[in-house]
Design an enzyme around this catalytic site. Structure first.
Site, PDB file in Angstrom:
ATOM      1  N   GLU A 172       3.974   3.082  11.097  1.00 10.51           N
ATOM      2  CA  GLU A 172       3.208   4.058  10.211  1.00 10.51           C
ATOM      3  C   GLU A 172       2.686   5.350  10.076  1.00 10.51           C
ATOM      4  O   GLU A 172       0.938   5.120  10.129  1.00 10.51           O
ATOM      5  CB  GLU A 172       3.740   3.181   8.696  1.00 10.51           C
ATOM      6  CG  GLU A 172       4.309   2.680   9.155  1.00 10.51           C
ATOM      7  CD  GLU A 172       4.333   1.075   7.348  1.00 10.51           C
ATOM      8  OE1 GLU A 172       2.752   1.311   7.206  1.00 10.51           O
ATOM      9  OE2 GLU A 172       4.564   0.701   7.087  1.00 10.51           O
ATOM     10  N   GLU A 379       9.750  -3.265   8.702  1.00 11.21           N
ATOM     11  CA  GLU A 379       9.091  -3.668   7.717  1.00 11.21           C
ATOM     12  C   GLU A 379      10.524  -3.672   6.430  1.00 11.21           C
ATOM     13  O   GLU A 379      10.608  -2.424   6.487  1.00 11.21           O
ATOM     14  CB  GLU A 379       7.574  -3.164   7.496  1.00 11.21           C
ATOM     15  CG  GLU A 379       6.714  -4.162   8.613  1.00 11.21           C
ATOM     16  CD  GLU A 379       5.841  -3.328   8.091  1.00 11.21           C
ATOM     17  OE1 GLU A 379       5.105  -3.190   6.878  1.00 11.21           O
ATOM     18  OE2 GLU A 379       4.369  -2.674   9.261  1.00 11.21           O
TER      19      GLU A 379
HETATM   20  C1  GBH Z   1       3.069  -1.702   5.376  1.00  8.26           C
HETATM   21  O1  GBH Z   1       2.333  -1.053   5.317  1.00  8.26           O
HETATM   22  C2  GBH Z   1       2.298  -2.150   6.679  1.00  8.26           C
HETATM   23  O2  GBH Z   1       2.601  -1.278   7.409  1.00  8.26           O
HETATM   24  C3  GBH Z   1       1.571  -3.560   6.587  1.00  8.26           C
HETATM   25  O3  GBH Z   1       0.790  -4.121   7.290  1.00  8.26           O
HETATM   26  C4  GBH Z   1       1.303  -3.907   4.932  1.00  8.26           C
HETATM   27  O4  GBH Z   1       0.985  -5.251   5.441  1.00  8.26           O
HETATM   28  C5  GBH Z   1       2.565  -3.665   4.337  1.00  8.26           C
HETATM   29  O5  GBH Z   1       3.235  -2.778   4.183  1.00  8.26           O
HETATM   30  C6  GBH Z   1       2.434  -3.972   2.882  1.00  8.26           C
HETATM   31  O6  GBH Z   1       1.414  -3.404   2.448  1.00  8.26           O
HETATM   32  O7  GBH Z   1       0.047   4.948  -2.945  1.00  8.26           O
HETATM   33  O8  GBH Z   1      -0.152   7.088  -1.726  1.00  8.26           O
HETATM   34  O9  GBH Z   1      -0.585   5.049  -0.468  1.00  8.26           O
HETATM   35  C7  GBH Z   1       2.628   0.308   4.079  1.00  8.26           C
HETATM   36  C8  GBH Z   1       2.044   1.531   2.987  1.00  8.26           C
HETATM   37  C9  GBH Z   1       2.165   1.209   1.329  1.00  8.26           C
HETATM   38  C10 GBH Z   1       1.989   3.667   2.002  1.00  8.26           C
HETATM   39  C11 GBH Z   1       3.402   2.006  -0.263  1.00  8.26           C
HETATM   40  C12 GBH Z   1       2.389   4.076   1.365  1.00  8.26           C
HETATM   41  C13 GBH Z   1       2.880   4.248  -1.091  1.00  8.26           C
HETATM   42  C14 GBH Z   1       2.199   5.496  -1.288  1.00  8.26           C
HETATM   43  N1  GBH Z   1       2.383   2.301   2.286  1.00  8.26           N
HETATM   44  N2  GBH Z   1       2.273   3.386  -0.148  1.00  8.26           N
HETATM   45  S1  GBH Z   1       0.471   5.684  -1.785  1.00  8.26           S
END
Ligand code: GBH
Length: 478
Positions: A172, A379
């Site tokens: 990511e 994931e």
């Molecule tokens: C993943 O990130 C990670 O790779 C992992 O380490 C983590 O534990 C897992 O997911 C659970 O969170 O609200 O604008 O940020 C996911 C991260 C979550 C990023 C949803 C984007 C929505 C956009 N993502 N998020 S914002």
């Protein structure tokens, strides 16, 4: 009797890889052991207010010491694969120079344990834990970090290439660039939109340079990939403003990485939308060719959709007057005329709404965009506030339903032609959920952080049955 919409069993191919996913900083602990130095997350977690109740990864799930037990746990659940990440500051503490033997030994032992139990390792080189010394030298906004990453990739390939065949460069990169340097909610906590866009490019470059090194260092049958978190973007209405907002977010969430990596280009609209912030002079001749490397796999992480609308001048005036939106740093440089909305329907404990269609659509998108490249879901999963009952059992029907819905979505994508080869559930264990610390539990195995006891939840038994039979078991009814 057929009470539901369909009673045909949902079956997956016999060689489909069923696994779970974790990341080094979220589970390992042992932060000061065997020569490991701080990563940007060790530093960030110590900044007041950065992480929920000041939690950090010093101990986490103590996986560094308990990995044999954790591998046993996976084997007991019949897992065919395991996706983990290597902690860069554990194997190359300053981000430069030779590797630390003890750090490499840990991952070698982990991999050997997995192989002995017939669990295929999928190794991720970078899941957000940059050595602090490299951040002190400028971090991902600096071009040199891409070269340092390629060198680190080489060290790990030389040490583990004889026993790991599936490799992922970055997890990511959107989060690393835009949460780390844009909104500042992830380490290193910087809030500089131009730096975030430079970071995105240098992550792309690091991916490309590392892929070249891995190709040269690893046996011919090694499979190289990257994990992206593409956004499933929905426009709130069909209006031109809303559709334009969706286009902008698609560019900044997904195409900024998939463009160079899969097609060797940054799209014109992305460049145009961000011109006010950067002139893109950090992209040098030859970079796009370096980034655009053949890949064997593309890994998709998916949790929730993004529902957006275009902000009209009138909306902006209301926001200004009511004092919303003005203060927060955005992770979307150049998209300040975009509003995000809560999607309808149920939400997980993260407040993320549930829409499995997004997973089908993203898999189909990449199967069109990257023909011949195997797809993996690396994931997908959900946080819920589950607790042990009086007998110590953890019943988590919501999580099982979430998984059932999303695996149905994966199956739909495959039925429509997507070449999906595996699914790695996030996560094996409850763990350090970044800015949320230990307050959010994504595991199919509960971790008691006092005793470090592991207890498989009901969802783990359900997932084990799926892995054993290749057929989607029914989910508990709401
Ligand atoms: C993943 O990130 C990670 O790779 C992992 O380490 C983590 O534990 C897992 O997911 C659970 O969170 O609200 O604008 O940020 C996911 C991260 C979550 C990023 C949803 C984007 C929505 C956009 N993502 N998020 S914002």
């Amino acid at each position: 009797g057929s009470s539901g919409p369909s009673t045909a069993p949902v079956s997956f191919p016999a060689d489909f890889l069923w696994g779970t996913s974790t990341a080094a900083y979220q589970i390992e602990g042992a932060a000061q052991e065997d020569g490991r130095t701080p990563s940007i997350w060790d530093t960030f977690a110590r900044q007041p207010g950065a992480v929920f109740e000041g939690h950090n990864g010093d101990t986490a799930c103590d996986h560094y010491h308990r990995y044999p037990q954790d591998v046993d746990l996976m084997a007991g659940l019949g897992m065919g694969g395991y996706r983990f990440s290597v902690s860069w500051p554990r194997v190359q503490p300053t981000g430069r120079g030779p590797a630390v033997q003890k750090g490499l030994d840990f991952y070698r032992s982990l991999v050997d344990e997995l192989l002995e139990k017939n669990v295929t390792p999928l190794l991720t080189l970078y899941h957000w834990d940059l050595p602090q010394e490299l951040e002190d030298a400028g971090g991902w906004p600096e071009r040199d970090t891409a070269y340092r990453f390629a060198e680190y990739a080489q060290l790990v390939a030389d040490a583990l290439g004889d026993r790991v065949s599936m490799w992922t460069t970055l997890n990511e990169p959107w989060c690393s660039a835009f949460l780390g340097y844009g909104s500042g909610v992830h380490a290193p906590g910087r809030t500089d939109p131009a730096a975030a866009l430079r970071a995105a490019h240098h992550l792309n470059l690091g991916h490309g340079l590392a892929t070249q090194r891995l190709r040269a260092a690893l046996p011919e049958d090694a499979r190289l990939s990257v994990s992206l978190n593409p956004a499933y973007v929905l426009a709130r209405t069909d209006s031109e403003a809303d559709r334009d907002a969706a286009r902008r977010i698609d560019a900044l969430a997904t195409r900024v990485f998939s463009g160079p990596m899969l097609h060797g280009r940054y799209d014109d609209d992305l460049i145009a939308d961000t011109r006010r912030i950067t002139d893109w002079s950090h992209v040098r001749d030859g970079d796009l060719a370096d980034i655009h490397q053949p890949l064997d796999g593309l890994c998709v992480n998916y949790y929730t959709p993004s529902l957006v609308s275009g902000v009209t001048a009138e909306d902006a005036e209301v926001e200004r007057r009511d004092g919303h939106g003005a203060s927060a740093h955005s992770p979307w440089p150049g998209a300040d005329r975009v509003a995000f909305h809560q999607s309808p329907g149920e939400q997980t404990a993260m407040g993320w709404s549930i829409d499995p269609t997004g997973l089908t659509e993203l898999l189909l998108r990449f199967s069109r965009e990257a023909p011949g490249v195997a797809l993996y879901v690396t994931e997908n999963g959900a946080a819920y506030d589950d607790k042990p009952d009086a007998d110590g059992r953890v019943d988590d029907p919501e999580r099982t339903r979430y998984l059932h819905q999303h695996l149905t979505a994966v199956h739909e994508a495959m039925a429509a032609g997507a070449d999906v080869r595996g699914y790695f559930l996030w996560s094996l264990l409850d763990n350090f959920e970044w800015a949320y610390g230990y307050s959010k539990r994504f595991g199919i195995v509960r971790v008691d952080y006092e005793t470090q006891a592991r207890v498989p939840k009901a969802s783990a038994e359900w997932y084990a049955e799926l892995a054993r039979t290749g057929r989607l078991p029914e989910a508990p009814r709401p």
